[in-house]
Design an enzyme around this catalytic site. Structure first.
Site, PDB file in Angstrom:
ATOM      1  CD  GLU A   6      -3.153   0.568   0.475  1.00 37.67           C
ATOM      2  OE1 GLU A   6      -3.769   1.478  -0.067  1.00 37.67           O
ATOM      3  OE2 GLU A   6      -3.441  -0.644   0.352  1.00 37.67           O
ATOM      4  CB  SER A 186       8.996   6.391  -0.175  1.00 30.90           C
ATOM      5  OG  SER A 186       8.635   6.674  -1.509  1.00 30.90           O
ATOM      6  NE  ARG A 187       5.749   0.552   3.287  1.00 31.24           N
ATOM      7  CZ  ARG A 187       4.775   0.585   2.374  1.00 31.24           C
ATOM      8  NH1 ARG A 187       4.260   1.744   1.993  1.00 31.24           N
ATOM      9  NH2 ARG A 187       4.302  -0.521   1.858  1.00 31.24           N
ATOM     10  CG  LEU A 188      10.959   9.608   5.278  1.00 27.50           C
ATOM     11  CD1 LEU A 188      12.038   8.621   5.734  1.00 27.50           C
ATOM     12  CD2 LEU A 188      11.568  10.645   4.347  1.00 27.50           C
TER      13      LEU A 188
END
Ligand SMILES: Cc1cc2nc3c(=O)[nH]c(=O)nc-3n(C[C@H](O)[C@H](O)[C@H](O)COP(=O)(O)O)c2cc1C
Length: 209
Positions: A6, A186-188
């Site tokens: 996701e 981007s998971r940041l």
């Protein structure tokens, strides 16, 4: 499952967005989830720990943020109730998927006043009062036994109010730590943790995702 990925699109969370009081911030996030019509906006996954250190979890419903904590209602003789009796330290998580938001609370659970439990029990629909009154929550039973108990109680009390069982009531989780997590691309992700200092004041810090 390895291929399920996701992407988070939310704008994120900055220091400026956050309330100084984490309970007020929690109230804001729950209110936003309710106002947006999200399904089960007040569902929380509650973890308790047994005497020998085994954690267990289950979903319960948050019924208020007041008196310095988070209130839910249950059976005091249930597994969670017995575990809280032996160790008041608990944690719970709320996840609002369409908002990419997670809130994690760590603290201690304390029983609310009997009058508060009475008042909330009386406000529940008749059917819920009956089920709570006959259910020895977390004990092994048969469906037939449960239905026979419901029938017997309905004959005794054909309409509300049903007397509240002594072992049914609320807990208030008084937090020592609250974390607000906001998904970012981007998971940041953004994460802010509040924890209570020795002087009783809240300290806030950003955590790495
Ligand atoms: C959406 C949802 C809401 C629930 N709300 C409650 C609740 O508010 N109180 C409660 O005691 N159980 C609630 N339950 C049932 C609990 O998840 C659990 O089965 C029950 O409390 C017994 O847990 P225990 O044996 O670990 O103590 C809910 C379950 C779901 C899926």
């Amino acid at each position: 499952m390895k291929d399920v990925r996701e992407e988070y699109h939310a704008d994120g969370l900055t220091e400026a967005d956050l309330h100084d009081d984490p309970l007020a911030q929690a109230q804001r996030w729950v209110d936003e989830a309710i106002d947006a019509g999200l399904p089960l906006p007040n569902a929380m996954t509650l973890a308790t720990v047994s005497a020998d250190g085994q954690p267990s979890t289950r979903v319960v419903l948050l019924k208020g943020i007041e008196g310095g904590g988070f209130t839910f209602f249950t059976h005091y003789d249930s597994r969670k109730g017995r575990e809280i009796e032996g160790n008041a330290r608990v944690s719970f998580t709320m996840f609002w998927q369409p908002f990419d938001r997670q809130m994690i609370v760590i603290g201690e659970a304390h029983k609310v006043d009997e009058e508060e439990s009475q008042a909330y029990f009386a406000s529940r629909p008749y059917g819920s009062q009956v089920s709570a009154a006959i259910s020895p929550q977390s004990q092994p039973v048969t469906r037939e036994w449960l239905e026979a108990q419901v029938e017997a109680l309905q004959q005794q009390h054909p309409q509300a109010p049903v007397p509240k069982p002594a072992q049914w009531g609320g807990y208030r989780i008084v937090p020592t730590e609250i974390q607000f997590w906001h998904g970012r691309p981007s998971r940041l992700h953004d994460r802010f943790r509040y924890f209570k200092q020795a002087d009783g004041r809240w300290h806030r810090e950003r955590l790495a995702p």
